[in-house]
Design a protein around this motif. Structure first.
Motif, PDB file in Angstrom:
ATOM      1  N   LEU A  11       0.822  -1.213   0.000  1.00 15.73           N
ATOM      2  CA  LEU A  11       0.000   0.000   0.000  1.00 15.73           C
ATOM      3  C   LEU A  11       0.856   1.262   0.000  1.00 15.73           C
ATOM      4  O   LEU A  11       0.479   2.267  -0.622  1.00 15.73           O
ATOM      5  CB  LEU A  11      -0.950  -0.009   1.197  1.00 15.73           C
ATOM      6  CG  LEU A  11      -2.028  -1.101   1.158  1.00 15.73           C
ATOM      7  CD1 LEU A  11      -2.772  -1.159   2.479  1.00 15.73           C
ATOM      8  CD2 LEU A  11      -2.982  -0.912  -0.011  1.00 15.73           C
ATOM      9  N   LYS A  14       1.885   1.671  -3.561  1.00 13.33           N
ATOM     10  CA  LYS A  14       0.747   2.170  -4.352  1.00 13.33           C
ATOM     11  C   LYS A  14       0.562   3.666  -4.124  1.00 13.33           C
ATOM     12  O   LYS A  14       0.409   4.441  -5.067  1.00 13.33           O
ATOM     13  CB  LYS A  14      -0.534   1.422  -3.992  1.00 13.33           C
ATOM     14  CG  LYS A  14      -1.754   1.932  -4.780  1.00 13.33           C
ATOM     15  CD  LYS A  14      -3.046   1.368  -4.238  1.00 13.33           C
ATOM     16  CE  LYS A  14      -3.454   2.162  -3.053  1.00 13.33           C
ATOM     17  NZ  LYS A  14      -4.861   2.300  -2.791  1.00 13.33           N
ATOM     18  N   ILE A  30      -0.729  -3.905 -10.140  1.00  7.62           N
ATOM     19  CA  ILE A  30      -2.122  -4.255 -10.404  1.00  7.62           C
ATOM     20  C   ILE A  30      -2.216  -5.437 -11.359  1.00  7.62           C
ATOM     21  O   ILE A  30      -1.563  -5.459 -12.406  1.00  7.62           O
ATOM     22  CB  ILE A  30      -2.868  -3.034 -10.984  1.00  7.62           C
ATOM     23  CG1 ILE A  30      -2.853  -1.874  -9.981  1.00  7.62           C
ATOM     24  CG2 ILE A  30      -4.290  -3.407 -11.346  1.00  7.62           C
ATOM     25  CD1 ILE A  30      -3.456  -0.588 -10.523  1.00  7.62           C
ATOM     26  N   TYR A  36     -12.279  -2.386  -9.772  1.00  9.15           N
ATOM     27  CA  TYR A  36     -12.313  -1.470  -8.638  1.00  9.15           C
ATOM     28  C   TYR A  36     -13.596  -0.661  -8.694  1.00  9.15           C
ATOM     29  O   TYR A  36     -14.008  -0.201  -9.762  1.00  9.15           O
ATOM     30  CB  TYR A  36     -11.109  -0.524  -8.708  1.00  9.15           C
ATOM     31  CG  TYR A  36     -11.045   0.482  -7.589  1.00  9.15           C
ATOM     32  CD1 TYR A  36     -10.624   0.115  -6.322  1.00  9.15           C
ATOM     33  CD2 TYR A  36     -11.407   1.813  -7.798  1.00  9.15           C
ATOM     34  CE1 TYR A  36     -10.559   1.038  -5.285  1.00  9.15           C
ATOM     35  CE2 TYR A  36     -11.341   2.739  -6.770  1.00  9.15           C
ATOM     36  CZ  TYR A  36     -10.920   2.352  -5.524  1.00  9.15           C
ATOM     37  OH  TYR A  36     -10.863   3.268  -4.511  1.00  9.15           O
ATOM     38  N   SER A 101     -12.003   1.052   2.971  1.00  7.73           N
ATOM     39  CA  SER A 101     -11.625   0.398   1.729  1.00  7.73           C
ATOM     40  C   SER A 101     -11.355  -1.079   1.954  1.00  7.73           C
ATOM     41  O   SER A 101     -10.910  -1.480   3.039  1.00  7.73           O
ATOM     42  CB  SER A 101     -10.379   1.079   1.147  1.00  7.73           C
ATOM     43  OG  SER A 101     -10.103   0.619  -0.149  1.00  7.73           O
ATOM     44  N   SER A 103      -9.428  -4.302  -0.157  1.00  7.11           N
ATOM     45  CA  SER A 103      -8.584  -4.684  -1.291  1.00  7.11           C
ATOM     46  C   SER A 103      -8.354  -6.181  -1.259  1.00  7.11           C
ATOM     47  O   SER A 103      -8.198  -6.783  -0.196  1.00  7.11           O
ATOM     48  CB  SER A 103      -7.222  -3.980  -1.222  1.00  7.11           C
ATOM     49  OG  SER A 103      -7.357  -2.600  -1.456  1.00  7.11           O
ATOM     50  N   PHE A 105      -5.848  -9.178  -2.894  1.00  5.16           N
ATOM     51  CA  PHE A 105      -4.549  -9.401  -3.516  1.00  5.16           C
ATOM     52  C   PHE A 105      -4.421 -10.863  -3.906  1.00  5.16           C
ATOM     53  O   PHE A 105      -4.722 -11.749  -3.093  1.00  5.16           O
ATOM     54  CB  PHE A 105      -3.413  -9.064  -2.537  1.00  5.16           C
ATOM     55  CG  PHE A 105      -3.448  -7.650  -2.053  1.00  5.16           C
ATOM     56  CD1 PHE A 105      -2.797  -6.649  -2.756  1.00  5.16           C
ATOM     57  CD2 PHE A 105      -4.138  -7.307  -0.901  1.00  5.16           C
ATOM     58  CE1 PHE A 105      -2.835  -5.336  -2.310  1.00  5.16           C
ATOM     59  CE2 PHE A 105      -4.187  -5.997  -0.453  1.00  5.16           C
ATOM     60  CZ  PHE A 105      -3.528  -5.011  -1.166  1.00  5.16           C
ATOM     61  N   TRP A 114      -2.519  -6.510  -6.749  1.00 15.98           N
ATOM     62  CA  TRP A 114      -3.821  -5.981  -6.353  1.00 15.98           C
ATOM     63  C   TRP A 114      -4.797  -6.358  -7.457  1.00 15.98           C
ATOM     64  O   TRP A 114      -4.600  -5.992  -8.621  1.00 15.98           O
ATOM     65  CB  TRP A 114      -3.701  -4.467  -6.202  1.00 15.98           C
ATOM     66  CG  TRP A 114      -4.890  -3.780  -5.637  1.00 15.98           C
ATOM     67  CD1 TRP A 114      -5.859  -4.292  -4.831  1.00 15.98           C
ATOM     68  CD2 TRP A 114      -5.236  -2.399  -5.827  1.00 15.98           C
ATOM     69  NE1 TRP A 114      -6.778  -3.309  -4.495  1.00 15.98           N
ATOM     70  CE2 TRP A 114      -6.417  -2.154  -5.104  1.00 15.98           C
ATOM     71  CE3 TRP A 114      -4.644  -1.359  -6.536  1.00 15.98           C
ATOM     72  CZ2 TRP A 114      -7.018  -0.907  -5.077  1.00 15.98           C
ATOM     73  CZ3 TRP A 114      -5.252  -0.131  -6.500  1.00 15.98           C
ATOM     74  CH2 TRP A 114      -6.432   0.096  -5.786  1.00 15.98           C
ATOM     75  N   GLY A 117     -10.832  -4.083  -5.578  1.00 17.88           N
ATOM     76  CA  GLY A 117     -10.985  -3.172  -4.455  1.00 17.88           C
ATOM     77  C   GLY A 117     -12.306  -2.447  -4.499  1.00 17.88           C
ATOM     78  O   GLY A 117     -12.942  -2.342  -5.553  1.00 17.88           O
ATOM     79  N   THR A 119     -14.064   1.099  -2.365  1.00 11.52           N
ATOM     80  CA  THR A 119     -13.883   2.178  -1.405  1.00 11.52           C
ATOM     81  C   THR A 119     -15.218   2.880  -1.196  1.00 11.52           C
ATOM     82  O   THR A 119     -16.012   3.003  -2.135  1.00 11.52           O
ATOM     83  CB  THR A 119     -12.821   3.163  -1.924  1.00 11.52           C
ATOM     84  OG1 THR A 119     -11.595   2.445  -2.070  1.00 11.52           O
ATOM     85  CG2 THR A 119     -12.620   4.326  -0.992  1.00 11.52           C
TER      86      THR A 119
END
Length: 125
Positions: A11, A14, A30, A36, A101, A103, A105, A114, A117, A119
């Motif tokens: 993170l 990112k 990614i 996302y 959020s 995520s 993986f 990733w 995700g 948010t």
């Protein structure tokens, strides 16, 4: 390195790529089938995410910090929940916002990508 430490490192990379607007560095993090959903309900694939959040100029991050990180390991993947504290220019306006959020993986052969995700504004139910 524990899964939580690995996700923290990921993170941070990112956030660094977003702040520097490095499409190449962000793209390396990614997975190809990435999906996302942002806090406005808009869905992005990998190319769309990189364009919107990194190269288009619509959003320009100055900071992204993570708190309340929780990582759960599964066979071949990890799920992380967190609180994101973002500072950015969004369509020319300064924004400081806090989000919840999630995520996902993929974890294969020591490589973490990733792959998904979502948010939402903090405090949403």
């Amino acid at each position: 390195m524990s899964p939580a430490e690995r996700v923290e490192e990921f993170l941070a990379a990112k956030a660094d790529a977003l702040v520097r607007r490095s499409a190449e560095d962000l793209g390396a993090l990614i997975g190809p089938e990435f999906v996302y959903v942002n806090a406005s309900g808009r869905t992005f694939d990998k190319a769309g995410y990189i364009d919107f959040y990194c190269t288009s100029g619509k959003i320009a991050f100055s900071e992204q910090a993570v708190t309340d990180l929780d990582v759960r390991m599964f066979q071949g993947f990890a799920v992380a929940t967190m609180v994101l504290h973002d500072k950015m220019l969004a369509h020319g306006k300064a924004v400081a916002a806090t989000y919840r959020s999630l995520s996902v993986f993929s974890v294969a052969g020591g490589q973490w990508l990733w792959v998904a995700g979502q948010t939402m504004p903090a405090g949403s139910t």
